[in-house]
Design an enzyme around this catalytic site. Structure first.
Site, short mmCIF file in Angstrom:
data_model
loop_
_atom_site.label_atom_id
_atom_site.label_comp_id
_atom_site.label_asym_id
_atom_site.label_seq_id
_atom_site.Cartn_x
_atom_site.Cartn_y
_atom_site.Cartn_z
CG HIS A 118 2.18 4.25 -8.51
ND1 HIS A 118 3.48 3.85 -8.70
CD2 HIS A 118 2.24 5.54 -8.12
CE1 HIS A 118 4.30 4.87 -8.43
NE2 HIS A 118 3.56 5.90 -8.08
CG ASP A 195 0.15 -0.28 -4.37
OD1 ASP A 195 0.32 0.29 -3.28
OD2 ASP A 195 0.50 0.22 -5.46
CD GLN A 198 -1.77 7.40 -2.34
OE1 GLN A 198 -2.24 8.13 -1.48
NE2 GLN A 198 -0.66 7.71 -2.99
CE LYS A 221 3.09 6.68 -1.75
NZ LYS A 221 3.34 7.90 -2.50
CB CYS A 359 3.61 7.24 -11.02
SG CYS A 359 5.03 8.25 -10.66
N1 7TS Z 1 1.46 2.55 -5.27
C1 7TS Z 1 0.64 3.60 -5.13
C2 7TS Z 1 -0.84 3.41 -5.16
C3 7TS Z 1 1.20 4.87 -4.93
O1 7TS Z 1 0.38 5.92 -4.77
C4 7TS Z 1 2.61 5.02 -4.91
C5 7TS Z 1 3.26 6.36 -4.79
C6 7TS Z 1 3.40 3.87 -5.03
C7 7TS Z 1 2.79 2.65 -5.23
C8 7TS Z 1 4.88 3.92 -4.94
O2 7TS Z 1 5.29 4.18 -3.62
P1 7TS Z 1 6.81 4.38 -3.26
O3 7TS Z 1 6.79 4.86 -1.84
O4 7TS Z 1 7.48 3.05 -3.40
O5 7TS Z 1 7.36 5.40 -4.20
N2 7TS Z 1 2.46 7.42 -5.24
C9 7TS Z 1 2.86 8.70 -5.47
C10 7TS Z 1 1.97 9.70 -5.87
O6 7TS Z 1 0.77 9.54 -6.03
N3 7TS Z 1 2.67 10.84 -6.04
O7 7TS Z 1 3.95 10.60 -5.76
C11 7TS Z 1 4.09 9.28 -5.41
#
Ligand code: 7TS
Length: 402
Positions: A118, A195, A198, A221, A359
């Site tokens: 991501h 990371d 997910q 999430k 992303c």
């Molecule tokens: N890493 C992964 C694998 C992700 O899927 C996401 C967000 C992030 C980092 C960032 O997370 P945040 O909570 O700091 O924003 N993924 C997604 C997505 O797949 N669609 O919207 C956000």
């Protein structure tokens, strides 16, 4: 699968699910009453600042916040000192990049990531490289959407200073062999950040068992609130790392000449934290525990299996990647229809899916597509909802046929 898994009972806890067929859990999950009520309860009954007041309310707020730390650290099997509250995965990665990796690397050193990251696990490392002269190296991903393990072993060189890798791809759903990869990196003395954005709500995560040096995730999430997340870090690293942000709460003693830092984990938590968010995240963890991570995992995999078979039967529909181990999310393209058109048409029928680059633009380039449509399932989705999605797709394909 566990016969006691009663999805209809679970669904009753999530008021918003009445509004639509929600299949964008990879972006964010919906919140159960228990989490919503915890936020409400905090502001109605416990609100004060933490770690400073001697009066009752401040003690309640501190207990809510530190109690949450204790619940969440038990959930991932770490010590409370190793659990830092952040705004989410993005901030957790930025913290590690700034506080550990940037001072560690010099010109010619290498930071290793994969092609399926991501943007939030790409850009912070790019910035570190720009400021230090270090090089960003990328582990290739195969056509099936898996890490190329031979290349990985070759890329782990004497120059590699850090490995940062996603546990589960937010586009392909691939579950990476992170335990094996952490072990390989450690054999060469290379620290690893995982990371877990997910993964944290989809599978049991035990950071000690994985031997991850850092593990990052977001509350929103995992059925918790937005604006709160976690960085787990091994104590030995955290103690040596420079602070990230500075100000109140992260200090021990301040004079105009010199400041000393507070103990872990407070050294990395400058300013008033998201107290209500932390408390509600602990409620989300308790909710997940009450259902059981193993039950959630096997239920979601049964949904994936069902969806995959049905999607594959649709003419012109192409699922991106075919990894051996996949979590419950699928990205696809369909005939001539643009992913945004597919998502728009579905939204007119009250079906929520995501379209775009998710992303992960480098991964889109790798697979030669500008975008995909993605359906990502959560613990409350049903086969009936998948049928609704599947039923809607052929008509959309016809509509956009060139
Ligand atoms: N890493 C992964 C694998 C992700 O899927 C996401 C967000 C992030 C980092 C960032 O997370 P945040 O909570 O700091 O924003 N993924 C997604 C997505 O797949 N669609 O919207 C956000």
């Amino acid at each position: 699968m566990n016969e006691n898994y009663n999805v209809e009972v679970i669904r009753k806890d999530f008021p918003i699910l009445k509004k639509s067929v929600y299949l964008d859990n990879g972006a964010t999950t919906q919140k159960p009453e228990q989490v919503i009520q915890r936020l409400n309860h905090y502001y109605r009954n416990e609100n004060a600042n933490v770690h400073r007041g001697v009066y009752k309310l401040s003690q309640l707020a501190t207990e809510a916040y530190e109690g949450a730390r204790s619940t969440i650290s038990r959930f991932i099997n770490c010590s409370e000192k190793e659990l830092i509250f952040t705004r989410g995965t993005t901030e957790s990665i930025n913290l590690t990049a700034f506080s550990l990796v940037e001072p560690l690397v010099k010109e010619g050193d290498e930071i290793l990531i994969s092609h399926m990251e991501h943007h939030s696990n790409i850009v912070p490392w790019q910035l570190v490289c720009k400021r230090t002269g270090a090089l960003l190296k990328v582990i290739p991903v195969s056509d099936s959407g898996e890490i190329e393990m031979d290349s990985f072993e070759t890329l782990l060189s004497d120059k590699t200073r850090f490995l940062s890798l996603t546990h589960i791809s937010n586009v392909l759903g691939t579950i990476n062999p992170i335990k094996e990869m952490i072990e390989s990196a450690h054999q060469k003395g290379i620290p690893v950040l995982i990371d877990g954005a997910q993964a944290i709500a989809r599978t049991k995560v035990d950071v000690r068992e994985l031997d991850a040096d850092f593990y990052a995730f977001s509350g929103h999430k995992m059925y918790g609130p937005t604006g709160i997340g976690v960085l787990y870090g091994k104590k030995d690293f955290l103690e040596k790392m420079r602070p990230y942000q500075s100000g109140g709460d992260m200090i021990r003693r301040v004079t105009f000449d010199k400041t000393t830092w507070n103990d872990l984990p407070h050294k990395f938590e400058a300013g008033t934290p998201d107290i209500a968010g932390a408390a509600a995240l602990a409620s989300a963890v308790e909710y997940l525990e009450s259902i059981g991570m193993d039950n959630i995992e096997s239920y979601e995999l049964s949904l994936l299996d069902y969806a995959e078979k049905k999607l594959k039967a649709i003419e012109d529909l192409h699922i991106m990647g075919n990894p051996e181990k996949r979590a419950a999310l699928l990205s696809f393209t369909m005939g001539d229809a643009h992913p945004h058109d597919i998502a728009h048409e579905l939204s007119l029928q009250n079906i929520d899916v995501r379209a775009g680059h998710h992303c992960a633009q480098p991964l889109m380039n790798r697979f030669n597509v500008p975008a995909t449509t993605r359906a990502s399932f959560g613990m409350y989705n049903t086969k009936k909802e998948i049928d609704i999605l599947i039923g809607a797709l052929p008509k959309i394909r016809e509509k956009f046929k060139l």
